[in-house]
Design an enzyme around this catalytic site. Structure first.
Site, PDB file in Angstrom:
ATOM      1  N   HIS A  31      -5.600   9.485   0.222  1.00 29.40           N
ATOM      2  CA  HIS A  31      -5.719   8.725   1.473  1.00 29.40           C
ATOM      3  C   HIS A  31      -6.740   9.317   2.445  1.00 29.40           C
ATOM      4  O   HIS A  31      -6.622   9.174   3.654  1.00 29.40           O
ATOM      5  CB  HIS A  31      -4.360   8.569   2.168  1.00 29.40           C
ATOM      6  CG  HIS A  31      -4.270   7.345   3.037  1.00 29.40           C
ATOM      7  ND1 HIS A  31      -4.541   7.371   4.387  1.00 29.40           N
ATOM      8  CD2 HIS A  31      -3.953   6.056   2.743  1.00 29.40           C
ATOM      9  CE1 HIS A  31      -4.381   6.147   4.890  1.00 29.40           C
ATOM     10  NE2 HIS A  31      -4.038   5.335   3.908  1.00 29.40           N
ATOM     11  N   ASP A  77       0.816  -1.211   0.000  1.00 27.54           N
ATOM     12  CA  ASP A  77       0.000   0.000   0.000  1.00 27.54           C
ATOM     13  C   ASP A  77       0.849   1.259   0.000  1.00 27.54           C
ATOM     14  O   ASP A  77       1.964   1.280   0.517  1.00 27.54           O
ATOM     15  CB  ASP A  77      -0.878   0.046   1.250  1.00 27.54           C
ATOM     16  CG  ASP A  77      -2.104  -0.839   1.151  1.00 27.54           C
ATOM     17  OD1 ASP A  77      -2.186  -1.640   0.209  1.00 27.54           O
ATOM     18  OD2 ASP A  77      -2.975  -0.724   2.036  1.00 27.54           O
ATOM     19  N   HIS A 131      -5.232   2.987  -4.186  1.00 31.50           N
ATOM     20  CA  HIS A 131      -5.392   3.209  -2.742  1.00 31.50           C
ATOM     21  C   HIS A 131      -5.951   4.621  -2.509  1.00 31.50           C
ATOM     22  O   HIS A 131      -5.717   5.222  -1.464  1.00 31.50           O
ATOM     23  CB  HIS A 131      -4.047   3.025  -2.034  1.00 31.50           C
ATOM     24  CG  HIS A 131      -4.138   2.865  -0.542  1.00 31.50           C
ATOM     25  ND1 HIS A 131      -5.116   2.104   0.067  1.00 31.50           N
ATOM     26  CD2 HIS A 131      -3.360   3.358   0.456  1.00 31.50           C
ATOM     27  CE1 HIS A 131      -4.928   2.141   1.381  1.00 31.50           C
ATOM     28  NE2 HIS A 131      -3.880   2.898   1.644  1.00 31.50           N
ATOM     29  N   HIS A 184       3.750  -2.061   3.494  1.00 26.70           N
ATOM     30  CA  HIS A 184       3.869  -0.702   2.965  1.00 26.70           C
ATOM     31  C   HIS A 184       5.324  -0.468   2.575  1.00 26.70           C
ATOM     32  O   HIS A 184       6.201  -0.482   3.453  1.00 26.70           O
ATOM     33  CB  HIS A 184       3.478   0.343   4.017  1.00 26.70           C
ATOM     34  CG  HIS A 184       2.087   0.209   4.547  1.00 26.70           C
ATOM     35  ND1 HIS A 184       1.743  -0.740   5.491  1.00 26.70           N
ATOM     36  CD2 HIS A 184       0.950   0.920   4.277  1.00 26.70           C
ATOM     37  CE1 HIS A 184       0.458  -0.607   5.783  1.00 26.70           C
ATOM     38  NE2 HIS A 184      -0.044   0.388   5.065  1.00 26.70           N
TER      39      HIS A 184
END
Length: 261
Positions: free
Chosen positions: A128, A73, A124, A218
């Site tokens: 965010h 991510d 994603h 990540h």
């Protein structure tokens, strides 16, 4: 919560502690199945396919072999080139859920490379933002912008997305269905936002993995990419085959508006 960028590693203990608190709470919510969130397991997605269907991705058939999916991510980041080198050397495909703002727009060459080297490139969101805190038009903007940027760079519009913090609801499902997108959560998390200790990240993953695992990592954090070779080698030794998320579901397909974990 602010956009997840490399700056997070440099903003001090106070900010990291706050991030850990928020992320831990949201992860607990999304992974315990609380509320009305219905998710589909990879095995269930495969079972929906006709019995005569062939797996769509070469010789990999997760009905027959023990599969696991590596997912990353919040990239691309300054660490992504090294990660792609590792994956290429190990012959391992991954699924990348990319951020738009300050990520896709900063590292377009890495987005192209991900697609060119056979990885699944997914969304994603753009910045965010927590989708469950937004109105319909804002949700659409968060989803459409990275899709357009990725399609411009790779020639293929994403069909998968991962909601920030795993937080989703019926409104998000409906808009994803409208946009032809499926949501993908995870079943294994190293909580690599809490530590730069690569050995600990590796241990956390290996302690949780089982067949059809979807591993959340990540590549924006300093300790994560160095942990990846050990994770890959250990899981291969256990008999796992690495696949992308679409491969994990095949011969089933991710359906728009549905949530997979």
């Amino acid at each position: 919560m602010p956009t997840l960028t490399r700056k997070m590693n440099k903003t001090g203990a106070g900010f990291r502690a706050a991030l850990m608190s928020v992320a831990a709470a949201s992860l607990a919510l999304s992974l315990t199945g609380c509320g009305s969130l219905d998710t589909t397991a990879p095995s269930a997605a495969r079972a929906k396919a006709p019995a005569t269907a062939q797996a769509r991705f070469g010789t990999v058939d997760c009905r027959e072999v023990k599969c696991v999916a590596l997912t990353f991510d919040a990239g691309p980041s300054e660490h992504s080139a090294e990660l792609l080198d590792i994956l290429k050397e190990k012959k391992v495909p991954a699924t990348f859920f990319l951020l738009g703002k300050r990520h896709i727009e900063k590292y377009p060459e890495l987005v192209k490379r991900m697609a060119d080297e056979g990885h699944e490139v997914a969304s994603h969101t753009w910045s965010h933002k927590i989708l469950t805190q937004l109105g319909p038009d804002q949700i659409r903007e968060e989803l459409k912008r990275p899709n357009a940027a990725i399609e411009r760079l790779t020639g293929r519009r994403p069909t998968l997305m991962r909601p920030p913090q795993g937080r989703t609801n019926d409104l998000v499902h409906g808009i994803c269905r409208e946009l032809g997108m499926s949501e993908v959560l995870w079943s294994v998390t190293a909580k690599d936002y809490t530590t730069d200790d690569s050995a600990l990240i590796r241990k956390r993953v290996l302690n949780q993995v089982s067949r059809d695992g979807v591993i959340l990592l990540h590549d924006i954090y300093d300790g994560t990419v160095p942990a990846v070779p050990g994770i890959i080698d250990a899981l291969k030794a256990r008999g796992y085959v690495f696949v992308t998320v679409p491969q994990l579901l095949a011969p089933g397909k991710a359906e728009p508006g549905e949530v997979y974990r």
